[in-house]
Design an enzyme around this catalytic site. Structure first.
Site, PDB file in Angstrom:
ATOM      1  CG  HIS A  11      -2.097  -0.854   1.035  1.00 53.45           C
ATOM      2  ND1 HIS A  11      -2.481  -1.549   2.134  1.00 53.45           N
ATOM      3  CD2 HIS A  11      -2.797  -1.657   0.055  1.00 53.45           C
ATOM      4  CE1 HIS A  11      -3.034  -2.429   1.928  1.00 53.45           C
ATOM      5  NE2 HIS A  11      -3.458  -2.137   0.652  1.00 53.45           N
ATOM      6  CD  GLU A  62      -2.054  -3.435   8.723  1.00 53.99           C
ATOM      7  OE1 GLU A  62      -1.228  -2.795   8.783  1.00 53.99           O
ATOM      8  OE2 GLU A  62      -3.150  -3.796   8.177  1.00 53.99           O
ATOM      9  CD  GLU A  87      -0.392   0.335   4.365  1.00 53.22           C
ATOM     10  OE1 GLU A  87       0.743  -0.695   4.133  1.00 53.22           O
ATOM     11  OE2 GLU A  87      -1.698  -0.052   4.588  1.00 53.22           O
ATOM     12  CG  HIS A 135       0.186  -3.913   4.765  1.00 50.56           C
ATOM     13  ND1 HIS A 135      -0.464  -3.720   4.292  1.00 50.56           N
ATOM     14  CD2 HIS A 135       0.963  -5.289   4.820  1.00 50.56           C
ATOM     15  CE1 HIS A 135      -0.256  -5.311   3.080  1.00 50.56           C
ATOM     16  NE2 HIS A 135       0.088  -5.718   4.027  1.00 50.56           N
TER      17      HIS A 135
END
Lengths: 154, 341
Positions: free
Chosen positions: B99, B297, B102, B224
């Site tokens: 992404h 994450e 990010e 991420h």
């Protein structure tokens, strides 16, 4: 002769750069279009023609148009323009949900989930998402009209 | 006008399109390269990776695993002893930057590559790990999106596919084939979670697929941000994977290793516990070869600062994630066949 050939090549290159190849399934007759708002009832008229309003700003809307709308738009005297990326404004919203299933229902609407805080989530959403939330009876609050402008503080 | 001037002018005109193609493909103006502060841009990552490989030719090799929609290379770095030899060693893969916005998810795997390379023959344990395993790191799976996030729209998430309807971008982490099209993805092209017109429609996911099927890693982490989570499959359903206890145990161990560094808590959980999302990297890899595959994450925990993690948190975020990455490498070395029975 070389100049003419060169000019043609430049034009071809600029076209290629401006529009990278769309996917095989891309439909040229459909897409997002921008309509400048000049009358108070413009949005209602667009909705009455069956167009989905993706973004609604004070001076324009972005609608999703397909070939079936072309004739109706022409008859209504409404001119549409190609939508630009900058036209696609998203809101920063807080959406409230009651349980796991409703939270998933919200995400499946296509919003941009950022964070869960108790029984609410923070997300970026287009106006069409807000319409979907409203239609589903799900409460939300707009925290910033343009999520990219970072108007909101924690 | 002399014949020579005319020829020169004609030659310049013929050459101009090539310059324009180059500029447009890369989206970079070579005179004013985009800057992302202490975060690495696409060109900076490429330069750094090649520099590391040049400085350590026996230990690191850079190759392109494919190209993006706009023609940028997806650079991968292989790190192991005898790097030019294909030894029969367990492979562990680290991916970053699916992404665009990010940025920390690019820098953490890049810093991991740098750390491993620079500590070979300095740190006994790192040396032993690189002697026993083959590490592959692809820090930026979505270079076009990342570049667009640097130059134009900081919050851009998808790749830069022209969808042909006035919108751009496919969410690469909804474009993998396993359970493609299910919950947590969208068929609306304007949506940030647009899954694309078909599974593996994007060159970036095709490249990742072909690379992972060729390497058949024993374990994988896809980085991420944000939320501070250690996620494992399934993402598409709340049903647990067949060896959920093992995946959860590894996730807990990685979260513990992370917390031990700076006291920052990452929550280990099944991906679907966050929300259902289909067509992602880890579900696909777990389905294909049954090995532990994690989405980490990274920092921060909350929307403020969200994707815009301050630069002074790059180093601590890497520092706390290093032992988790090393732990997974150790697990792959200790049990070289980590695939589920």
């Amino acid at each position: 002769m070389p100049l003419k050939l060169g000019s043609i090549m430049i034009a071809l290159c600029l076209m290629a750069c401006a529009s990278p190849e769309p996917p095989p399934g891309g439909k040229s007759a459909s897409g997002l279009r921008k309509v400048m708002i000049t009358e108070a009832d413009a949005v209602d008229r667009l909705r009455a023609l069956g167009l989905e309003v993706i973004v609604q700003q004070p001076d324009y809307v972005v609608v999703r148009q397909d070939s079936s709308h072309l004739q109706a738009l022409r008859e209504a005297g409404i001119t549409t323009l190609p939508a630009q990326e900058a036209d696609l404004v998203q809101r920063l919203v807080r959406v409230h949900f009651s349980d796991r299933e409703q939270k998933q229902q919200i995400i499946d609407m296509g919003i941009d989930f950022w964070e869960q805080e108790g029984d609410s989530l923070l997300a970026r959403a287009f106006d069409i998402h807000l319409s979907r939330l409203q239609a589903a009876g799900i409460g939300y609050r707009i925290l910033a009209n343009d999520a990219s402008k970072r108007e909101v503080k924690p | 006008m002399t014949a020579r001037t005319s020829l020169r002018r004609a030659g310049l005109v013929a050459f101009l399109p090539l310059l324009i193609i180059g500029r447009c493909r890369n989206g970079d103006d070579p005179t004013t390269p985009p800057a992302a502060g202490l975060y690495h841009t696409f060109s900076e990552i490429a330069t750094e990776l090649h520099g590391l490989a040049s400085a350590h030719p026996d230990l690191a090799r850079v190759e392109s695993i494919g190209r993006s929609v706009e023609g940028r290379d997806l650079w991968a770095i292989k790190i192991t002893d005898n790097v030019s030899v294909n030894e029969s060693e367990p492979v562990v893969v680290f991916l970053g930057g699916h992404h665009a916005r990010e940025w920390i998810a690019v820098d953490v795997p890049f810093l991991l590559a740098k750390y491993l390379i620079e500590n070979y023959n300095r740190d006994t344990q790192i040396t032993q790990r690189l002697n026993a395993a083959e590490i592959w790191i692809v820090p930026m799976v979505n270079p076009d999106g990342h570049q667009y996030s640097v130059t134009t729209n900081r919050l851009w998430r998808k790749n830069r596919r022209n969808n042909g309807d006035g919108t751009f971008g496919v969410d690469l982490n909804r474009n993998y084939s396993y359970q493609w099209g299910g919950s947590g993805s969208s068929g609306d092209t304007f949506s940030e979670i647009y899954r694309g017109p078909s599974p593996f429609s994007e060159p970036e996911t095709q490249a990742a697929r072909d690379f992972l099927l060729a390497k058949r890693p024993q374990a994988l982490i896809s980085y991420h941000n944000f939320s501070q989570l250690v996620l494992y499959p399934w993402g598409y359903t709340h049903t647990p994977v067949p060896d959920q206890p093992r995946l959860h145990t590894l996730a807990v161990a990685m979260a513990d290793a992370i917390r031990a560094v700076h006291g920052v808590a990452y929550t280990p959980q099944q991906s679907a516990d966050l929300y259902l999302a289909s067509g992602d990297t880890t579900d696909w890899l777990y389905f294909e070869i049954g090995v532990p595959a994690y989405t980490i994450e990274l920092r921060p925990r909350t929307t403020f600062p969200g994707f815009e993690l301050p630069e002074n948190e790059i180093a601590p975020t890497f520092e706390e994630n290093l032992p988790a990455a090393l732990y997974l490498i150790d697990q792959a070395i200790a049990a070289p066949t980590m695939a589920m029975n």
